[in-house]
Write an enzyme that holds these catalytic residues in place. Structure first.
Site, short mmCIF file in Angstrom:
data_model
loop_
_atom_site.label_atom_id
_atom_site.label_comp_id
_atom_site.label_asym_id
_atom_site.label_seq_id
_atom_site.Cartn_x
_atom_site.Cartn_y
_atom_site.Cartn_z
N ASP A 140 0.99 -1.35 0.15
CA ASP A 140 -0.03 -0.22 0.39
C ASP A 140 1.11 1.44 -0.40
O ASP A 140 1.81 1.13 0.94
CB ASP A 140 -1.15 -0.07 0.95
CG ASP A 140 -2.19 0.98 0.95
OD1 ASP A 140 -2.87 0.71 1.40
OD2 ASP A 140 -2.06 2.61 0.86
N ILE A 141 0.69 2.20 -1.20
CA ILE A 141 1.57 3.64 -0.95
C ILE A 141 1.35 3.92 0.45
O ILE A 141 2.22 5.18 1.03
CB ILE A 141 0.74 4.36 -2.13
CG1 ILE A 141 2.36 5.16 -2.58
CG2 ILE A 141 -0.29 4.69 -1.69
CD1 ILE A 141 1.62 5.74 -4.26
N HIS A 180 -15.52 3.34 3.76
CA HIS A 180 -14.16 3.33 3.66
C HIS A 180 -14.14 3.06 2.27
O HIS A 180 -12.72 2.91 2.09
CB HIS A 180 -13.55 3.52 4.25
CG HIS A 180 -13.82 4.08 5.61
ND1 HIS A 180 -14.40 5.27 6.16
CD2 HIS A 180 -14.98 3.93 6.89
CE1 HIS A 180 -14.52 6.06 7.28
NE2 HIS A 180 -15.22 3.94 7.22
N GLN A 181 -14.24 2.56 0.88
CA GLN A 181 -13.91 1.69 -0.02
C GLN A 181 -13.27 3.34 -1.00
O GLN A 181 -14.15 4.43 -0.97
CB GLN A 181 -15.03 1.75 -0.79
CG GLN A 181 -13.96 1.11 -2.00
CD GLN A 181 -14.85 -0.15 -2.93
OE1 GLN A 181 -15.78 -0.74 -2.98
NE2 GLN A 181 -13.92 -0.15 -4.30
N HIS A 197 -10.02 -4.87 -3.38
CA HIS A 197 -8.87 -5.87 -3.11
C HIS A 197 -8.99 -5.99 -1.67
O HIS A 197 -9.93 -5.16 -0.58
CB HIS A 197 -8.35 -3.71 -3.15
CG HIS A 197 -8.83 -3.04 -2.32
ND1 HIS A 197 -9.72 -1.98 -3.68
CD2 HIS A 197 -8.49 -2.09 -1.31
CE1 HIS A 197 -10.05 -0.93 -2.42
NE2 HIS A 197 -9.33 -0.28 -1.33
N PHE A 198 -8.36 -6.51 -0.75
CA PHE A 198 -7.85 -7.14 0.24
C PHE A 198 -6.80 -6.17 0.93
O PHE A 198 -5.99 -6.46 0.29
CB PHE A 198 -7.51 -8.42 0.63
CG PHE A 198 -8.92 -8.92 0.06
CD1 PHE A 198 -9.44 -9.03 -0.81
CD2 PHE A 198 -10.12 -9.79 1.35
CE1 PHE A 198 -10.64 -9.71 -1.63
CE2 PHE A 198 -11.15 -10.52 0.90
CZ PHE A 198 -11.54 -10.68 -0.56
N HIS A 199 -6.60 -5.41 1.82
CA HIS A 199 -5.90 -4.82 2.97
C HIS A 199 -5.47 -6.08 3.73
O HIS A 199 -6.24 -6.78 5.17
CB HIS A 199 -5.85 -4.16 3.55
CG HIS A 199 -6.58 -2.45 2.96
ND1 HIS A 199 -5.88 -1.66 2.76
CD2 HIS A 199 -8.10 -2.19 2.36
CE1 HIS A 199 -6.90 -0.53 2.12
NE2 HIS A 199 -7.43 -1.53 2.07
N ASN A 248 -13.62 -2.75 2.41
CA ASN A 248 -14.15 -1.99 1.68
C ASN A 248 -14.65 -1.93 0.66
O ASN A 248 -14.65 -2.00 -0.24
CB ASN A 248 -13.38 -0.82 1.77
CG ASN A 248 -12.60 -0.76 3.48
OD1 ASN A 248 -12.99 -1.04 4.39
ND2 ASN A 248 -11.45 0.12 3.73
P1 5GP Z 1 -9.54 1.23 0.29
O1 5GP Z 1 -10.12 2.76 1.15
O2 5GP Z 1 -10.45 1.74 -1.21
O3 5GP Z 1 -9.83 0.28 0.94
O4 5GP Z 1 -8.19 1.59 0.13
C1 5GP Z 1 -7.64 1.82 -0.74
C2 5GP Z 1 -5.91 2.08 -0.39
O5 5GP Z 1 -4.74 1.92 -2.32
C3 5GP Z 1 -5.34 2.88 0.93
O6 5GP Z 1 -5.06 1.97 1.80
C4 5GP Z 1 -4.07 3.72 -0.05
O7 5GP Z 1 -3.54 3.81 0.28
C5 5GP Z 1 -3.96 2.87 -1.60
N1 5GP Z 1 -3.67 3.26 -2.73
C6 5GP Z 1 -3.98 4.27 -3.26
N2 5GP Z 1 -3.42 4.85 -4.56
C7 5GP Z 1 -2.65 3.80 -4.45
C8 5GP Z 1 -1.42 3.48 -5.24
O8 5GP Z 1 -1.74 4.51 -5.76
N3 5GP Z 1 -0.54 3.08 -5.46
C9 5GP Z 1 -0.66 1.65 -4.50
N4 5GP Z 1 0.09 0.72 -3.99
N5 5GP Z 1 -1.42 1.62 -2.98
C10 5GP Z 1 -3.37 3.35 -3.77
#
Ligand code: 5GP
Length: 139
Positions: free
Chosen positions: A30-31, A92-93, A99-101, A86
């Site tokens: 994650d970035i 919070h998506q 995607h899974f964290h 999410n």
């Molecule tokens: P969400 O809130 O949709 O469950 O999480 C999206 C995740 O994607 C966030 O934790 C965010 O930091 C990550 N993310 C967003 N843009 C990028 C990207 O360009 N590269 C990477 N590696 N992660 C990203």
């Protein structure tokens, strides 16, 4: 489905720090990590939310998730971690590609903070379970 940051990562248009890849699944850092080792696991199949994912893509994710969790545990040294998924902005998506964290929880401050406003099962619990079971059979 509209193009997302993650579809661009899958196609190679945007770089990532890749952790794992097979025919159906890609995993990368994650970035903006909540803790060091915060890793994302995504299907290559384009789907906005988990309920839209095919059985095949879901199975491919399920097959590798535990292995990736073991890798995150081993490398970060964190025994505690959360797996988070999410769906939709209200939940919070932010990136509309499933995607899974995998989020290590090294201490109270870092990692995922969860608000858990528990209620209690009401008198309609049996009816609710019956309706959900019926819907799951038809889903
Ligand atoms: P969400 O809130 O949709 O469950 O999480 C999206 C995740 O994607 C966030 O934790 C965010 O930091 C990550 N993310 C967003 N843009 C990028 C990207 O360009 N590269 C990477 N590696 N992660 C990203």
């Amino acid at each position: 489905m509209a193009e997302t940051i993650f579809s661009k990562i899958i196609s190679g248009a945007i770089p990532c720090h890749r952790v794992y890849e097979d025919e159906h699944v890609l995993s990368f850092l994650d970035i903006a990590p909540l803790a060091p080792g915060h890793t994302l696991v995504i299907p290559k199949e384009p789907a906005r939310t988990l309920d839209e994912l095919s059985d095949e893509a879901a199975a491919a994710i399920g097959r590798v998730l535990p292995r990736l969790c073991r890798a995150v545990k081993r490398v970060t040294g964190c025994a505690a971690y959360n797996v988070l998924q999410n769906n939709e902005a209200l939940a919070h998506q932010a990136v509309f590609h499933v995607h899974f964290h995998i989020i290590p929880k090294p201490d109270e401050q870092r990692g995922l903070g969860v608000r858990w406003p528990s209620g209690s099962l009401g008198a309609n619990a049996a009816e609710l379970a019956r309706r959900l079971a019926e819907a799951a059979r038809g889903a």
